[in-house]
Enzyme design. Structure first.
Site, PDB file in Angstrom:
ATOM      1  N   THR A 132      -6.194  -2.367  -3.902  1.00  0.00           N
ATOM      2  CA  THR A 132      -6.096  -2.762  -2.504  1.00  0.00           C
ATOM      3  C   THR A 132      -5.097  -3.897  -2.302  1.00  0.00           C
ATOM      4  O   THR A 132      -4.665  -4.563  -3.247  1.00  0.00           O
ATOM      5  CB  THR A 132      -7.462  -3.175  -1.944  1.00  0.00           C
ATOM      6  OG1 THR A 132      -7.931  -4.323  -2.664  1.00  0.00           O
ATOM      7  CG2 THR A 132      -8.477  -2.047  -2.095  1.00  0.00           C
ATOM      8  N   PHE A 154     -20.822  -4.374   4.756  1.00  0.00           N
ATOM      9  CA  PHE A 154     -19.579  -3.613   4.725  1.00  0.00           C
ATOM     10  C   PHE A 154     -19.544  -2.581   5.851  1.00  0.00           C
ATOM     11  O   PHE A 154     -18.538  -2.427   6.547  1.00  0.00           O
ATOM     12  CB  PHE A 154     -19.444  -2.876   3.385  1.00  0.00           C
ATOM     13  CG  PHE A 154     -19.075  -3.736   2.217  1.00  0.00           C
ATOM     14  CD1 PHE A 154     -18.610  -5.027   2.387  1.00  0.00           C
ATOM     15  CD2 PHE A 154     -19.192  -3.243   0.921  1.00  0.00           C
ATOM     16  CE1 PHE A 154     -18.274  -5.816   1.306  1.00  0.00           C
ATOM     17  CE2 PHE A 154     -18.848  -4.018  -0.168  1.00  0.00           C
ATOM     18  CZ  PHE A 154     -18.398  -5.315   0.028  1.00  0.00           C
ATOM     19  N   SER A 189     -10.640   9.837  -8.615  1.00  0.00           N
ATOM     20  CA  SER A 189      -9.842   8.613  -8.574  1.00  0.00           C
ATOM     21  C   SER A 189     -10.766   7.450  -8.255  1.00  0.00           C
ATOM     22  O   SER A 189     -11.853   7.640  -7.702  1.00  0.00           O
ATOM     23  CB  SER A 189      -8.706   8.717  -7.545  1.00  0.00           C
ATOM     24  OG  SER A 189      -9.202   9.075  -6.260  1.00  0.00           O
ATOM     25  N   ASP A 224      -5.307  -4.763   8.911  1.00  0.00           N
ATOM     26  CA  ASP A 224      -5.784  -5.614  10.009  1.00  0.00           C
ATOM     27  C   ASP A 224      -5.038  -6.935   9.997  1.00  0.00           C
ATOM     28  O   ASP A 224      -4.749  -7.488   8.925  1.00  0.00           O
ATOM     29  CB  ASP A 224      -7.283  -5.886   9.863  1.00  0.00           C
ATOM     30  CG  ASP A 224      -8.102  -4.607   9.932  1.00  0.00           C
ATOM     31  OD1 ASP A 224      -7.827  -3.783  10.822  1.00  0.00           O
ATOM     32  OD2 ASP A 224      -9.002  -4.427   9.089  1.00  0.00           O
ATOM     33  N   HIS A 232     -12.902  10.206  -4.340  1.00  0.00           N
ATOM     34  CA  HIS A 232     -12.294   8.891  -4.552  1.00  0.00           C
ATOM     35  C   HIS A 232     -13.409   7.863  -4.455  1.00  0.00           C
ATOM     36  O   HIS A 232     -14.010   7.686  -3.395  1.00  0.00           O
ATOM     37  CB  HIS A 232     -11.227   8.628  -3.482  1.00  0.00           C
ATOM     38  CG  HIS A 232     -10.514   7.314  -3.635  1.00  0.00           C
ATOM     39  ND1 HIS A 232      -9.507   7.122  -4.558  1.00  0.00           N
ATOM     40  CD2 HIS A 232     -10.660   6.127  -2.992  1.00  0.00           C
ATOM     41  CE1 HIS A 232      -9.048   5.885  -4.462  1.00  0.00           C
ATOM     42  NE2 HIS A 232      -9.745   5.253  -3.527  1.00  0.00           N
ATOM     43  N   GLU A 262     -11.024   3.171  -6.954  1.00  0.00           N
ATOM     44  CA  GLU A 262     -10.346   2.065  -6.276  1.00  0.00           C
ATOM     45  C   GLU A 262     -10.838   0.720  -6.790  1.00  0.00           C
ATOM     46  O   GLU A 262     -12.033   0.507  -6.996  1.00  0.00           O
ATOM     47  CB  GLU A 262     -10.589   2.156  -4.770  1.00  0.00           C
ATOM     48  CG  GLU A 262      -9.905   1.028  -3.980  1.00  0.00           C
ATOM     49  CD  GLU A 262     -10.057   1.205  -2.492  1.00  0.00           C
ATOM     50  OE1 GLU A 262      -9.526   2.212  -1.960  1.00  0.00           O
ATOM     51  OE2 GLU A 262     -10.720   0.369  -1.848  1.00  0.00           O
ATOM     52  N   LYS A 277       0.080  10.711  11.518  1.00  0.00           N
ATOM     53  CA  LYS A 277       0.358  10.142  10.186  1.00  0.00           C
ATOM     54  C   LYS A 277       0.734  11.220   9.196  1.00  0.00           C
ATOM     55  O   LYS A 277       1.686  11.069   8.409  1.00  0.00           O
ATOM     56  CB  LYS A 277      -0.874   9.395   9.664  1.00  0.00           C
ATOM     57  CG  LYS A 277      -1.119   8.044  10.244  1.00  0.00           C
ATOM     58  CD  LYS A 277      -2.173   7.263   9.477  1.00  0.00           C
ATOM     59  CE  LYS A 277      -3.557   7.849   9.587  1.00  0.00           C
ATOM     60  NZ  LYS A 277      -4.602   6.932   9.053  1.00  0.00           N
TER      61      LYS A 277
END
Length: 285
Positions: free
Chosen positions: A47, A214, A14, A107, A264, A16, A163
């Site tokens: 995102t 990052f 996958s 955030d 991913h 992103e 979660k």
């Protein structure tokens, strides 16, 4: 004697993307998607900005991908959101045929103090399940190197387990370059009762300055030996990319050999690095 190449390995892939800000960015992303679609990924994810800052752009990108007949998973961050706004968005996605979501806490944007109706991602997952039943496959985030805001590794693991038990179907990790961190986290989660897939998130290495920025922001560790080698290349982008490909391919090989359920890739809306990784490893979706 002519060497017969080994067949490509089938792997759940996958990719992103982030929603582009300009028409030119949208055009380029269409080209990137077309190239990466040829690798037969299970889905693309898109995102969602802090506090829903990119909601409209995320929706436009998701709609475009879905219209192309491709599976797409919008991110949904709940920090600062109300139950009503999330319910509206869930109903919108469902009506448009979206069947996969990446549920995140997110955030707080700078200057915002109200966290909204959801304190944790587990609250969002539980709400999605209560509101939409099994209409969505829910992905959540995992942090093999511990969430930067967690008080301890044990607290972080407990939050992850919460979660998953709230109704998540699978997880995608923050990127990392230490395979042992992933295996330890996966094994600890399994001992805590998590049987769902935990898919490694993979960040290609193309630009050392960008990667360091990052990583410092999100708490992902760049092992010292990698950081020093990258820094030593200076502005030699060709050497950075060649070394980065070697590092990331080695990481992916070890992860897959160790039982990782897929990969991913964080593309940063670029196709070249992701293509090189998949082709070098002889993977197919």
């Amino acid at each position: 004697m002519t060497e017969i190449p080994s067949p490509a390995q089938a792997v759940d892939l996958s990719f992103e993307f982030f929603p582009p800000n300009t028409p030119e960015g949208a055009r380029k992303l269409r080209e990137v998607r077309a190239r990466l679609a040829a690798l037969a990924p299970s889905f693309f994810s898109v995102t969602y900005g802090a506090g829903g800052a990119t909601r409209d752009k995320t929706m436009a990108t998701v709609d475009e991908i879905a219209a192309e007949g491709r599976q797409v998973a919008p991110h949904l961050s709940c920090i600062g959101a109300t139950r009503e706004s999330v319910a509206e968005l869930l109903d919108t996605w469902r009506a448009r045929g979206i069947r996969r979501l990446v549920a995140l806490r997110g955030d707080l944007p700078s200057g915002m103090v109200d966290t909204g109706d959801f304190r944790y991602a587990s609250d969002l997952v539980a709400f999605i399940r209560a509101r939409s039943g099994d209409a969505f496959h829910i992905e959540v985030a995992a942090y093999p190197e511990v969430h930067p805001q967690a008080r301890s590794a044990d607290d972080d693991l407990r939050a992850f387990v919460t979660k998953m038990k709230a109704g998540a179907d699978s997880a995608i990790t923050q990127y990392f370059y230490n395979a042992d961190a992933y295996f330890r986290f996966r094994d600890d989660a399994q001992r805590a009762g998590v049987s769902a897939p935990i898919v490694p998130g993979i960040m290609p290495i193309n630009n050392f300055v960008q990667l360091a920025r990052f990583s410092d922001a999100c708490g992902a560790e760049i092992p010292r030996w990698i950081r020093m080698r990258l820094a030593g290349y200076g502005d030699d982008l060709a050497s950075i990319r060649a070394f980065g490909l070697e590092v990331v391919c080695g990481l992916c090989s070890r992860l897959l050999e160790g039982g990782a359920p897929g990969l991913h890739l964080y593309t940063l809306n670029q196709a070249d690095a992701a293509e090189r990784i998949v082709q070098a490893l002889r993977l197919r979706g």
